[in-house]
Design a protein around this motif. Structure first.
Motif, short mmCIF file in Angstrom:
data_model
loop_
_atom_site.label_atom_id
_atom_site.label_comp_id
_atom_site.label_asym_id
_atom_site.label_seq_id
_atom_site.Cartn_x
_atom_site.Cartn_y
_atom_site.Cartn_z
N GLY A 191 17.97 51.08 3.24
CA GLY A 191 18.00 50.90 4.67
C GLY A 191 16.70 50.39 5.24
O GLY A 191 16.67 49.70 6.23
N TYR A 192 15.59 50.75 4.58
CA TYR A 192 14.27 50.40 5.08
C TYR A 192 13.37 49.93 3.94
O TYR A 192 13.45 50.45 2.83
N ARG A 193 12.51 48.98 4.24
CA ARG A 193 11.40 48.62 3.36
C ARG A 193 10.15 49.08 4.09
O ARG A 193 9.98 48.82 5.29
N LEU A 200 -0.96 36.90 2.09
CA LEU A 200 -0.17 37.26 0.91
C LEU A 200 0.87 38.33 1.24
O LEU A 200 2.04 38.21 0.86
N LEU A 201 0.46 39.36 1.97
CA LEU A 201 1.39 40.42 2.33
C LEU A 201 2.47 39.93 3.30
O LEU A 201 3.63 40.34 3.20
N ALA A 202 2.10 39.06 4.22
CA ALA A 202 3.09 38.50 5.16
C ALA A 202 4.13 37.68 4.40
O ALA A 202 5.33 37.77 4.71
N ARG A 203 3.68 36.89 3.42
CA ARG A 203 4.64 36.14 2.60
C ARG A 203 5.54 37.07 1.79
O ARG A 203 6.73 36.83 1.63
N ARG A 204 4.97 38.16 1.29
CA ARG A 204 5.75 39.12 0.51
C ARG A 204 6.80 39.79 1.40
O ARG A 204 7.94 39.95 0.98
N LEU A 205 6.42 40.17 2.61
CA LEU A 205 7.38 40.77 3.53
C LEU A 205 8.49 39.78 3.89
O LEU A 205 9.66 40.15 4.01
N SER A 206 8.12 38.53 4.04
CA SER A 206 9.10 37.50 4.35
C SER A 206 10.10 37.36 3.20
O SER A 206 11.32 37.26 3.44
N SER A 207 9.62 37.36 1.98
CA SER A 207 10.54 37.25 0.84
C SER A 207 11.40 38.51 0.69
O SER A 207 12.56 38.42 0.30
N GLU A 208 10.85 39.67 1.03
CA GLU A 208 11.64 40.91 0.97
C GLU A 208 12.77 40.88 2.00
O GLU A 208 13.88 41.32 1.72
N THR A 209 12.49 40.36 3.19
CA THR A 209 13.53 40.30 4.22
C THR A 209 14.60 39.26 3.88
O THR A 209 15.76 39.45 4.22
N ALA A 226 15.61 47.07 7.22
CA ALA A 226 14.65 46.98 8.31
C ALA A 226 13.26 47.24 7.74
O ALA A 226 13.12 47.83 6.67
N LEU A 227 12.24 46.81 8.44
CA LEU A 227 10.86 46.96 7.96
C LEU A 227 10.12 48.02 8.77
O LEU A 227 10.24 48.07 9.99
N VAL A 228 9.33 48.80 8.06
CA VAL A 228 8.40 49.74 8.67
C VAL A 228 7.03 49.37 8.11
O VAL A 228 6.85 49.31 6.90
N VAL A 229 6.07 49.09 8.98
CA VAL A 229 4.73 48.68 8.55
C VAL A 229 3.74 49.76 8.95
O VAL A 229 3.65 50.12 10.13
N VAL A 230 3.02 50.28 7.96
CA VAL A 230 1.98 51.28 8.18
C VAL A 230 0.68 50.65 7.71
O VAL A 230 0.54 50.32 6.54
N MET A 279 -3.70 45.82 10.83
CA MET A 279 -2.37 45.60 11.42
C MET A 279 -2.39 44.34 12.29
O MET A 279 -1.48 43.53 12.23
N ALA A 280 -3.44 44.18 13.08
CA ALA A 280 -3.55 42.99 13.93
C ALA A 280 -3.64 41.72 13.08
O ALA A 280 -3.01 40.70 13.40
N GLU A 281 -4.40 41.78 12.01
CA GLU A 281 -4.53 40.62 11.11
C GLU A 281 -3.18 40.30 10.46
O GLU A 281 -2.77 39.15 10.37
N LEU A 282 -2.47 41.33 10.04
CA LEU A 282 -1.17 41.15 9.39
C LEU A 282 -0.14 40.59 10.35
O LEU A 282 0.63 39.68 10.00
N GLN A 283 -0.12 41.08 11.57
CA GLN A 283 0.82 40.57 12.58
C GLN A 283 0.59 39.10 12.86
O GLN A 283 1.54 38.36 13.12
N GLY A 284 -0.64 38.68 12.82
CA GLY A 284 -0.96 37.28 13.08
C GLY A 284 -0.41 36.33 12.03
O GLY A 284 -0.24 35.15 12.31
N HIS A 285 -0.11 36.83 10.85
CA HIS A 285 0.38 35.97 9.77
C HIS A 285 1.88 36.14 9.49
O HIS A 285 2.43 35.42 8.67
N MET A 286 2.52 37.09 10.15
CA MET A 286 3.95 37.31 9.94
C MET A 286 4.76 36.23 10.65
O MET A 286 4.42 35.82 11.76
N SER A 287 5.83 35.81 10.01
CA SER A 287 6.72 34.84 10.66
C SER A 287 7.51 35.54 11.77
O SER A 287 7.61 36.76 11.81
#
Length: 160
Positions: A3-5, A82-91, A98-102, A108-116
């Motif tokens: 249900g969640y990643r 790299l993590l943003a691409r990995r999350l994209s491939s997981e989705t 659904a995704l939960v990001v901790v 977190m701000a840096e990661l959000q900037g690279h997420m699609s």
């Protein structure tokens, strides 16, 4: 199907988990390391930045050619990509999860900037905490509380 990643990350480590329901236990999927952020800035470069001589008016001026951001920050940015691409491939692989990001707040701000945009839509909760090295039971408790349905409809915050 899970249900969640759950992605738990800071600038040096990231762990990916699956969670069936809010009451089930976290299942470890993968760990991703960033070896460059654990080093000193001087260990990431081979020598000092260059210098440039300019002549203006009556004398010469020496200027250091320093980059706008350091090599360590560049390593953090590359890890976030790299993590943003990995999350994209997981989705893309699991359309229902659904995704939960901790993540640590700055990361977190840096990661959000690279997420699609598509990946950001799949994120249901963000916990701005550095819990990468937290014990598994503590992490389980915090993630379960974050994804647990409250039963109370969300009310919009008043604008100020």
């Amino acid at each position: 199907m899970p249900g969640y990643r759950v992605l738990v990350a800071d600038t040096r480590h990231a762990k990916l988990f699956e969670l069936e329901t809010s009451k089930s236990s976290l299942r470890f999927v993968d760990a991703i390391e960033n070896p460059h952020t654990g080093k000193h800035e001087r260990d990431l470069v081979s020598d000092a930045p260059g210098r440039m001589m300019t002549r203006s008016g009556g004398g010469a001026r020496s200027t250091a050619l320093t980059p706008h951001s350091g090599h360590k920050q560049h390593a953090v940015t590359q890890f976030a990509r790299l993590l943003a691409r990995r999350l994209s491939s997981e989705t893309r692989a699991d359309k229902d999860a659904a995704l939960v990001v901790v993540a640590a707040p700055r990361f977190m701000a840096e990661l959000q900037g690279h997420m699609s945009q598509a990946t950001r839509k799949r994120v249901i909760r963000e916990l701005r905490r550095d819990l990468v090295d937290a014990p598994r039971l503590d992490l389980q408790r915090r993630v379960a509380a974050a994804v647990k349905p409250t039963g109370v409809p969300a009310t919009p915050r008043p604008r100020r």
